[in-house]
Design a protein around this motif. Structure first.
Motif, mmCIF file in Angstrom:
data_model
loop_
_atom_site.group_PDB
_atom_site.id
_atom_site.type_symbol
_atom_site.label_atom_id
_atom_site.label_comp_id
_atom_site.label_asym_id
_atom_site.label_seq_id
_atom_site.Cartn_x
_atom_site.Cartn_y
_atom_site.Cartn_z
ATOM 1 N N LEU A 188 -4.176 13.376 0.752
ATOM 2 C CA LEU A 188 -3.415 11.727 1.616
ATOM 3 C C LEU A 188 -2.788 12.191 2.906
ATOM 4 C CD1 LEU A 188 -3.725 9.295 -1.120
ATOM 5 C CD2 LEU A 188 -5.809 9.600 0.155
ATOM 6 N N VAL A 271 0.081 14.493 1.993
ATOM 7 C CA VAL A 271 0.604 14.601 0.053
ATOM 8 C C VAL A 271 -0.287 14.565 -0.843
ATOM 9 C CG1 VAL A 271 1.673 12.849 -1.615
ATOM 10 C CG2 VAL A 271 2.364 12.620 0.717
ATOM 11 N N ARG B 4 7.085 -1.759 7.988
ATOM 12 C CA ARG B 4 5.672 -0.873 8.183
ATOM 13 C C ARG B 4 5.709 -0.412 7.002
ATOM 14 N NH1 ARG B 4 5.411 2.604 13.012
ATOM 15 N NH2 ARG B 4 2.312 3.979 12.424
ATOM 16 N N ARG B 6 4.054 2.574 4.657
ATOM 17 C CA ARG B 6 3.447 4.286 5.139
ATOM 18 C C ARG B 6 2.710 4.752 3.572
ATOM 19 N NH1 ARG B 6 4.549 7.133 10.512
ATOM 20 N NH2 ARG B 6 6.162 5.669 11.684
ATOM 21 N N ARG B 7 1.358 5.186 3.618
ATOM 22 C CA ARG B 7 0.846 5.718 2.509
ATOM 23 C C ARG B 7 1.547 7.001 1.969
ATOM 24 N NH1 ARG B 7 -4.376 2.177 1.488
ATOM 25 N NH2 ARG B 7 -3.397 0.488 1.419
ATOM 26 N N CYS B 8 1.913 6.713 1.299
ATOM 27 C CA CYS B 8 2.776 8.261 0.256
ATOM 28 C C CYS B 8 2.196 9.370 -0.876
ATOM 29 C CB CYS B 8 4.436 8.077 0.747
ATOM 30 S SG CYS B 8 5.503 9.056 -0.194
ATOM 31 N N GLY B 9 1.065 9.567 -0.600
ATOM 32 C CA GLY B 9 0.164 9.666 -1.017
ATOM 33 C C GLY B 9 0.019 8.684 -2.607
ATOM 34 N N ASP B 10 -1.233 9.163 -3.545
ATOM 35 C CA ASP B 10 -1.849 7.952 -4.336
ATOM 36 C C ASP B 10 -0.784 7.001 -5.337
ATOM 37 O OD1 ASP B 10 -1.801 9.597 -6.488
ATOM 38 O OD2 ASP B 10 -3.438 9.665 -6.717
ATOM 39 N N GLN B 11 0.437 7.347 -5.480
ATOM 40 C CA GLN B 11 1.480 7.007 -6.408
ATOM 41 C C GLN B 11 2.828 6.147 -5.448
ATOM 42 O OE1 GLN B 11 1.485 8.753 -9.995
ATOM 43 N NE2 GLN B 11 -1.173 8.489 -10.110
ATOM 44 N N LEU B 14 6.320 4.026 1.019
ATOM 45 C CA LEU B 14 6.800 4.169 2.995
ATOM 46 C C LEU B 14 7.297 2.833 3.264
ATOM 47 C CD1 LEU B 14 10.027 6.202 2.391
ATOM 48 C CD2 LEU B 14 8.223 7.257 4.602
ATOM 49 N N GLU B 16 8.962 0.953 6.399
ATOM 50 C CA GLU B 16 9.787 0.851 7.134
ATOM 51 C C GLU B 16 10.341 0.022 7.696
ATOM 52 O OE1 GLU B 16 9.869 4.728 10.512
ATOM 53 O OE2 GLU B 16 8.141 3.540 9.859
ATOM 54 N N ARG B 46 16.317 4.248 6.535
ATOM 55 C CA ARG B 46 15.280 3.482 6.511
ATOM 56 C C ARG B 46 14.592 2.847 6.288
ATOM 57 N NH1 ARG B 46 15.258 5.914 13.131
ATOM 58 N NH2 ARG B 46 17.438 6.587 13.075
ATOM 59 N N THR B 47 14.386 3.445 5.290
ATOM 60 C CA THR B 47 12.858 3.397 4.660
ATOM 61 C C THR B 47 13.134 3.084 2.720
ATOM 62 O OG1 THR B 47 13.163 5.261 4.256
ATOM 63 C CG2 THR B 47 11.893 4.679 6.179
ATOM 64 N N LEU B 49 11.187 3.467 -0.039
ATOM 65 C CA LEU B 49 10.521 4.441 -0.930
ATOM 66 C C LEU B 49 9.566 4.103 -2.935
ATOM 67 C CD1 LEU B 49 7.996 6.699 -0.681
ATOM 68 C CD2 LEU B 49 9.456 8.108 -2.574
ATOM 69 N N ARG B 51 7.899 4.329 -5.362
ATOM 70 C CA ARG B 51 6.790 4.927 -6.522
ATOM 71 C C ARG B 51 5.951 4.408 -7.596
ATOM 72 N NH1 ARG B 51 9.544 10.850 -7.957
ATOM 73 N NH2 ARG B 51 7.481 10.774 -9.389
ATOM 74 N N TRP B 58 -1.765 0.568 -4.133
ATOM 75 C CA TRP B 58 -1.458 0.217 -2.763
ATOM 76 C C TRP B 58 -0.490 -1.786 -2.456
ATOM 77 C CZ3 TRP B 58 -4.799 4.504 -1.016
ATOM 78 C CH2 TRP B 58 -3.778 5.915 -1.008
#
Lengths: 296, 206
Positions: A188, A271, B4, B6-11, B14, B16, B46-47, B49, B51, B58
């Motif tokens: 992704l 990712v 904001r 930001r998608r970080c893979g499917d699980q 992030l 921001e 600044r973020t 995460l 999980r 999401w």
């Protein structure tokens, strides 16, 4: 008959073996990574076969070569990278055993693993699980953080826990061997794909990348098309996940595995999907992988 | 707060944000009542995460973030920590040169204002402290040390830190403390947790 201690005695480790479970979730805010089995699906499968809790601790064996001797009658199951597995009992009789099957390892018998036909990491699970001391909620060895039990060496005695109340329901789980020479891994985009040229994601998915020898449980260093950035400099540190393709200034991505750093300062272009991270953990140095963009 | 996503893979996602204060505020709020399926909250510079595991997804996690309402009043859970320091670090003289202060003024600057743990990383229990005196902003050393002892008190890139265990490190060492900031047998194992207020006090060498 009294309950003698049930143990697994390590006779040989091969290139590397470690105790792993499903790791230490929930402590990233203290700088503690999740760690645990690099191929989580394989660990879960071996445990399910034995009616263990899915996250029971087992041995993760890199490129075979493990030999372990049973103290007490044990039930075991192998999963992950398929390899020849031989049980030599106390009287010297040898028989080969299968993967994804519930097998007996009687008192005094030795299990030996050959080099995998394909794949990298073989899991050896024991009914009752390996009962090494728990550190921060897990028995996993985290190579990056230096947490968990020390690596087993010849002579290490690994205690086996009490068998669970439930009994194995099946003898065998049919699993196809991962025969594809060049595994295709779904990614992704993001979280920092905007740090790269518009062609970078296309380049990532166009040509195969080679897995270099500089790869371990922390991550896989890849060699292939350079991923060009439109922004220079380092990011302020931000959280990382398994499967993240982090791109240092060289433009050659690193694919993070179980013991990845908790935070990183290079942008992540994409990712790998969770289920494909397990497949990535089975890719050997010298092998190639390809990536494809996954629709959400 | 105007996050904001930001998608970080499917699980993971992030989130921001504007800076460390916003990150800590959102971390506090979500940690007090984590959305369903969330397994890890990882504040950084600044973020944040976030999980999660199925069946969380999401959309659900993002709306939980947007609907998070900060609790009234300052957080107390992470606590206040006083760190006694002997200021005899190998880089103290360099820090004085880089900041244009005397060594004594470096010590006074480091002890004079409170710091806050913004996030952890690098190693278990390694806390990045922000705030403090802005005059102490110095770059990392050009060459990392192979071995920095546990308890070393250091500065780099506007942060201060206490090395939790012996490790390699490129920060500038200004002192040392006997206060254990990391103990795997303790719960929680880290003394310096995101949001904690930290005060350094000078003690004589012992």
């Amino acid at each position: 008959m009294g309950e003698a201690a049930r143990l697994l005695e390590v006779v040989a480790t091969g290139p590397m073996a470690s105790v792993q479970d499903l790791g230490r979730p929930g402590r990233g805010d203290l700088g503690v990574g999740r760690s645990g089995a690099a191929d989580r699906g394989s660990l879960r499968l071996a445990n399910r076969l034995l009616a263990n809790p899915e996250g029971a601790a087992a041995l993760e064996v890199t490129l075979g070569g493990l030999a372990v001797r049973a103290h007490g009658d044990l039930l075991i199951a192998l999963s992950g990278a398929p390899c020849r597995a031989t049980v030599v009992d106390a009287s010297g009789r040898a028989r080969d055993i299968g993967h994804h099957a519930v097998e007996r390892l009687p008192d005094g018998a030795t299990l030996r693993l050959g080099v995998p036909r394909c794949g990298l990491r073989t899991y050896v699970a024991v009914r009752g699980g390996l009962d090494v001391p728990v550190v921060l909620g897990s028995r996993a060895t985290d190579f990056m953080a230096g947490l968990g039990p020390e690596l087993p060496r010849p002579g290490t005695l690994l205690p086996v826990g009490p068998p669970p109340g439930r009994f194995p329901g099946v003898d065998l789980a049919p699993v196809a061997e991962p025969r594809d020479d060049v595994p295709l891994l779904a990614v992704l985009p993001g979280p920092r794909d905007d740090w790269f040229t518009s062609g970078a994601l296309r380049a990532l998915c166009a040509e195969p990348y080679e897995v270099t020898a500089d790869s371990n449980r922390v991550g896989i260093r890849l060699r292939g098309p350079v991923l060009e950035r439109v922004r220079d400099g380092e990011l302020p540190p931000e959280g990382m996940v398994p499967g993240a393709l982090q791109v240092p200034p060289s433009g050659q991505p690193t694919l993070f595995l179980a013991d990845h750093p908790v935070t990183g300062g290079y942008p992540v272009i994409a990712v790998v999907r969770t289920r494909d991270v397990d497949r990535a953990a089975q890719v050997r140095p010298g092998q190639r992988v390809r990536f494809r963009l996954s629709p959400h | 707060m105007n996050p904001r996503f930001r998608r970080c893979g499917d699980q993971a996602v992030l989130v921001e944000l504007g800076g460390a204060a916003e990150v800590l505020a959102l971390y506090d709020t979500l940690a007090a009542d984590p959305p369903r399926g969330v397994t890890d909250l990882l504040p950084a510079a600044r973020t944040l995460l976030v999980r999660f595991e199925p069946p969380a997804h999401w959309g659900a996690v993002e709306s939980a973030v947007l609907n998070a309402r900060p609790a009234a009043g300052p957080r107390v859970a992470a606590g206040e920590v006083t760190v006694p320091v002997v200021y005899d670090g190998d880089d103290l003289a360099d820090v004085a040169v880089l900041t244009g202060l005397s060594e004594r003024e470096v010590v006074e600057a480091h002890t004079g204002m409170p710091w806050t743990v913004a996030f952890s990383g690098f190693a278990p229990g390694f806390a990045y402290l922000v705030g403090g005196n802005p005059r102490l902003r110095v770059p990392r050393r050009t060459e990392s040390r192979v071995r920095v002892p546990a308890g070393a008190v250091a500065l780099a890139a506007g942060f201060s830190a206490v090395y939790p265990r012996e490790s390699p490190g490129g920060w500038r060492l200004i002192g040392r403390t006997d206060l254990p900031v990391w103990d795997v047998a303790a719960d929680p194992p880290a003394l310096l947790r995101p949001g904690a207020r930290v005060r350094f006090v000078e003690v004589r060498r012992g």
